[in-house]
Design a protein around this motif. Structure first.
Motif, PDB file in Angstrom:
ATOM      1  N   LYS A 178       0.934  -1.173   0.036  1.00 24.61           N
ATOM      2  CA  LYS A 178       0.041  -0.157  -0.214  1.00 24.61           C
ATOM      3  C   LYS A 178       0.964   1.284   0.038  1.00 24.61           C
ATOM      4  O   LYS A 178       0.424   2.161   0.677  1.00 24.61           O
ATOM      5  N   THR A 179       1.939   0.878  -0.797  1.00 22.20           N
ATOM      6  CA  THR A 179       3.131   2.174  -0.611  1.00 22.20           C
ATOM      7  C   THR A 179       3.174   2.492  -2.201  1.00 22.20           C
ATOM      8  O   THR A 179       3.855   2.051  -3.053  1.00 22.20           O
ATOM      9  N   SER A 196       3.167   7.367  -1.138  1.00 24.36           N
ATOM     10  CA  SER A 196       2.057   7.643  -0.436  1.00 24.36           C
ATOM     11  C   SER A 196       2.340   7.627   1.013  1.00 24.36           C
ATOM     12  O   SER A 196       1.341   7.853   1.738  1.00 24.36           O
ATOM     13  N   LYS A 197       3.323   6.761   1.504  1.00 27.75           N
ATOM     14  CA  LYS A 197       3.616   6.539   2.873  1.00 27.75           C
ATOM     15  C   LYS A 197       4.804   7.266   3.298  1.00 27.75           C
ATOM     16  O   LYS A 197       5.612   6.669   4.087  1.00 27.75           O
TER      17      LYS A 197
END
Lengths: 489, 468
Positions: A178-179, A196-197
């Motif tokens: 999820k990055t 995004s992270k």
């Protein structure tokens, strides 16, 4: 000014993409003493091209001699069987046939054989109709000859990807899911990767971003060195296991003026698979199936088979191949950007090549970093226990140790609660329903999760300590249930 | 382990077969059920309409099941729950391999086996519906499980493909729970469901039924965002230019049932390509020695009452077989398959005077003429029809079925119904009160959970048992 990046986000090597190529490179590099991380925008590994393909370990007669595809295919094909033993993923050397239906085209079959031999494929032979029908009684009686490649094999694409990634984790590689990589900046001694992270920093970047590899490449490449990856959609039809033994070899069709044809193959799990189509698109996320695709596959498969079991289709799916116009893999250091390496344009036979790509790229990077051997490297990995594939004695032993292995959740594929829990709690464990499916096969059977979905959602929620309404199919937002108050309406 | 008879499946077929075998003198019987309760799919079919033939009254699914469960307990017929049978072999004796958490993997020898595993739904993939593969696509029965057994709602805006009874029932269920049901699309020019269900599940809630329409594409990446629906021609091929985009977050498929016969096939029993069940003789015995079959595993039935009846026969025949093995198998005899219901409501029906009776599955077309304040009812075939028609013209009434939350129970919700029919216009208020209510386990069939719901004087009662 340098952005502040915490120490635990500084690596020697950052790999963008947790598909089969990225995972293969990560595992191979973990044989060296370097810090490695893999970033992926998806919620699980194996969420792009790697999850939707033919599941074939090609013999290697197709690629043009001298290309990277040809070289890595042969090497990958040779490595696969041993790797399957070491990393415990499904592999079966079933051999392949390229079917020819026109007397006048047997010459092309001969050319293909010569090309294969030039590439280094062993034991290729051209066989006649009688030999074909003896090997494969379901093949169309219109067949005239075929190229037989005994080294062709079938593998589980998820299995290979998971095995590589899990073994990489055991050897110290970190995965950040999820990055999503949003930008990459060149720095004095490497790169800053903005995601995004938050930011990461690394000396080397490996771009294994599949259909998005052009976006990643173009974040850093020079003006005159832009990459363009075209998502080439391939649709497939998957059939019930009861027709899985209609063929034992992978059946290709000899390309004709009318196109490349589709393959008919057993899968390593015993289903029958037909496809793929090949349609270039623009949307890198468009993996929708189409009515045209479905009918084209059925029509073309009917050339290979005396009867296509169309009523036994259990699902259709589509994948996007990362096509680069040069037609070969784009692997190597990017012009004028030392330390930035592309592993791009990995289309067919990319799955077969993955282990060889890992080896090839890792040697480049090790040289670049002057890396030392990692003496602690452990190259073995054990898959989740699969009850359905065990002997009664093995089953009993497993149940004795953990009764959850006696609680069948997916009745079509006989997947138990024990297996699902194991899939959740191992390294890089499943957090989504699709993740469970790829690791255990729950929901892959003929009812396509009609019965097991509620139970899988319940187990995931219980084991992850979240509510059922938070459980997703795959990406963010792909929830199954409304939050509790939604039921009050 | 050894026993005389093993019944695989503890749903309506399995329970009726076991009871009948006991009645015909078989002492050692064991039912193997994969779920955590007896009752099978009836446990999630919380609507009413069951039992008109068997019990001469209208029951909900769980109530129908509960009557059999009670008899199983009274007759002390043993059963294992949460138990999956993984292999069956016919012969003398037959051999069954099963497993569960308590006993692990175990083998049982027996003189005969009755297969009663039921059926499953046809999935989207089997119909080659193109488009994306986001979440929000469910077999109607899966959604029914989420709603009725777990009290969870799978979505807010629903399109249903297939107008079989499960599709129709789920249209009403989702609507009662607060979802918007945009349409039920049906590829055939008629509905495969009962007329009464079209009236009480769709018409009552103004849910459109689009005959000769199908879903030609599913849209959405993470979650369903919509579907494209198109009209089909007489060959069921979508007609270009008739496509319509319908936004929704949920698609339910109700496109047919398939007998679940993996064990049967593995046992080597010959299969019937028409029924999709095993070939049987007049005694409901398959071609695998000592293995009998009944219920939806044999062929998909339209009514549970017929399942029970067939299962009683199977139980009887299995008992006879155990007592004295017949010398030869005899001839194959295909069970009577009910004509597939082709339900077409007359298009030009004047709903102000032509009604479809919802009293039973027949669905009589009834005409009511009013003259000088007198109602004349024609077209009905029983007294219930006349009563229904008079009520419908003056003060239409319905039974409402739903669930109520349970505290401290083994299940999160319990199925309920209004003990009597309530005025149709009170349904909404009734549902609001039901949704606010909760109870504490244990709950038994018939327990009053809401009194005087919506000031109708009618109570809401439990239709299932939930233990603490």
């Amino acid at each position: 000014m340098r952005d502040i990046v915490s120490r635990d986000r500084e690596f020697d090597v950052l790999i963008v993409g947790a598909g089969v190529s990225g995972s293969a490179v990560a595992r191979e590099l973990s044989k060296k003493k370097i810090n490695i991380a893999v970033l992926d925008k998806a919620s699980d590994i194996c969420e792009g091209t790697s999850k939707a393909n033919s599941g074939i370990a090609h013999a290697g007669f197709d690629a043009k001699p001298g290309t990277l595809k040809a070289k890595l295919n042969i090497r990958g094909s040779q490595m696969m069987e041993q790797l399957a033993k070491e990393l415990d993923f499904p592999y079966k050397r079933n051999g392949s046939l390229v079917l020819c239906f026109d007397e006048t085209e047997i010459g092309k079959l001969e050319e293909l054989k010569q090309r294969g031999t030039a590439n280094g494929v062993e034991a290729l032979e051209i066989i006649n109709k009688e030999q074909i029908l003896e090997m494969e009684p379901s093949v169309s009686s219109k067949v005239v000859a075929a190229l037989h490649a005994p080294t062709g094999a079938i593998i589980c694409p998820f299995g290979l990807n998971l095995a590589l990634a899990e073994n990489a984790v055991s050897n110290g590689v970190q995965f950040f899911l999820k990055t999503k990589v949003e930008n990459i900046k060149k720095e004095d001694k490497g790169f800053e990767v903005i995601t995004s992270k938050g930011s990461f920093r690394a000396k080397v970047i490996i771009n294994a971003a599949g259909v998005y590899a052009d976006k990643i490449h173009n974040m850093i490449s020079m003006e005159n060195d832009r990459l363009e990856i075209t998502p080439r959609k391939g649709e497939y039809l998957l059939y019930d296991k009861k027709v899985g033994s209609m063929v034992s070899h992978t059946l290709f069709q000899l390309p004709t003026a009318l196109g490349k044809g589709v393959l008919v193959t057993p899968t390593v799990h015993g289903n029958l698979l037909t496809g793929p189509t090949a349609v270039d698109g623009e949307d890198k996320d468009d993996a929708a199936t189409t009515a045209e695709g479905v009918s084209l596959i059925l029509q073309k498969a009917a050339d290979s088979m005396e009867r296509v079991p169309a009523t036994d289709v259990i699902t259709s799916f589509a994948g996007l191949r990362a096509h680069e116009k040069g037609g070969d893999f784009v692997i190597g250091e990017v012009n004028g950007v030392p330390g930035f390496f592309d592993v791009a344009g990995i289309e067919s036979p990319g799955l077969t090549c993955a282990p060889a790509i890992g080896e090839y790229v890792a040697s480049m990077i090790s040289e670049y970093l002057q890396a030392e051997e990692n003496k602690d490297f452990f190259g073995f990995r054990k898959d989740i226990a699969h009850m359905a594939q065990m002997t009664v004695q093995e089953q009993q032993k497993l149940i004795h140790g953990n009764p959850a292995y006696a609680n069948v959740i997916c009745r079509c594929e006989m997947i138990t609660e024990g297996e699902i829990c194991a899939a959740i709690h191992r390294p890089l464990g499943a957090t989504t329903v699709d993740g469970i499916k790829r690791r255990t096969r729950a929901g892959m059977g003929r009812c396509q999760s009609g019965f097991c979905l509620p139970k899988v959602v319940e187990i995931l929620a219980r084991e992850l300590g979240v509510s059922e309404s938070e459980i997703c199919k795959n990406e963010e937002g792909s929830v199954y249930l409304l939050p509790e108050e939604g039921g009050e309406g | 382990m050894k026993t005389e008879l093993i019944v695989i499946g503890g749903g309506p077929a399995g329970m009726a077969a076991a009871l009948s075998a006991r009645e015909h003198g078989i002492k050692d019987i064991l039912i193997l059920e994969r779920d955590s309760e007896l009752g099978g799919i009836l446990n999630q079919c919380i609507h009413n309409g069951f039992g008109l033939h068997t019990f001469k009254e209208e029951l909900t699914g769980p109530e129908y099941a509960a009557r059999y469960v009670q008899q199983i307990k009274e007759k002390e017929i043993p059963y294992f729950l949460d138990t999956m049978v993984i292999d069956v072999q016919g012969g003398d004796p037959c051999r069954v391999i099963a497993m569960n958490k308590d006993k692990g993997l175990f083998e049982i020898m027996c003189s005969a086996v009755i297969l009663a595993m039921g059926c499953r739904e046809r999935a989207r993939g089997a119909m080659n519906i193109p488009g994306t593969r986001p979440s929000g696509i469910y077999a109607a029965g899966t959604a029914q499980f989420f709603v009725n057994r777990e009290g969870k709602l799978p979505g807010k805006e629903v399109v249903i493909l297939g107008s079989g009874d499960i599709g129709l029932i789920m249209a009403r269920r989702m609507r009662l729970q607060g979802a918007k049901v945009k349409m039920v699309a049906e590829i055939m020019p008629y509905s495969g469901g009962l007329k009464r269900n079209i009236v009480q599940c769709l018409d009552d809630f103004d849910i459109p039924l689009k005959l000769s329409h199908t879903v030609v594409e599913i849209h959405g990446k993470s979650r369903v965002e919509g579907v494209t629906v198109a009209k089909v021609d007489e060959n069921l091929i979508p007609i270009k230019g008739t496509e319509e985009y319908v936004s929704c977050d949920t698609v339910l498929f109700s496109c047919g049932l398939i007998p679940e016969n993996e064990l049967t096939v593995a046992a080597g029993a010959q299969m019937d390509l028409v029924t999709k069940g095993p070939v049987v003789n007049g005694r409901l015995e398959t071609t695998a020695e000592g293995i009998f079959a009944c219920g939806n595993v044999l062929h998909v039935h339209d009514l549970v009452d017929n399942v029970s009846k067939e299962a009683e026969e199977a139980g009887h025949y299995a008992a006879e077989y155990i007592k004295k093995k017949p010398s030869d198998w005899g001839e194959a005899l295909r069970p009577k398959i009910p004509q597939k219901s082709k339900c077409i409501l007359p298009n030009d029906r004047d709903t102000s005077k032509t009604l479809i009776c919802i009293g039973c599955p027949v669905g009589c077309l009834i005409t009511v003429i009013e003259e000088n304040g007198e109602l004349t009812v024609t077209g009905n075939t029983c007294a219930k029809g006349e009563a229904y028609a008079r009520n419908e013209m003056t003060a239409p009434k319905r039974t409402v079925t739903s669930f109520i939350k349970v505290k401290q129970g083994i299940r999160p919700v319990v199925a309920v119904k209004t003990a009597e029919e309530i005025p149709k216009e009170k349904i909404r208020q009734c549902m609001e009160e039901i949704q606010r209510a909760f109870c504490t386990a244990p709950v038994s069939v018939g327990d009053v959970l809401v009194e005087n719901v919506a000031q109708t004087g009618v109570a809401v009662v439990a239709t299932a048992n939930v233990t603490a």
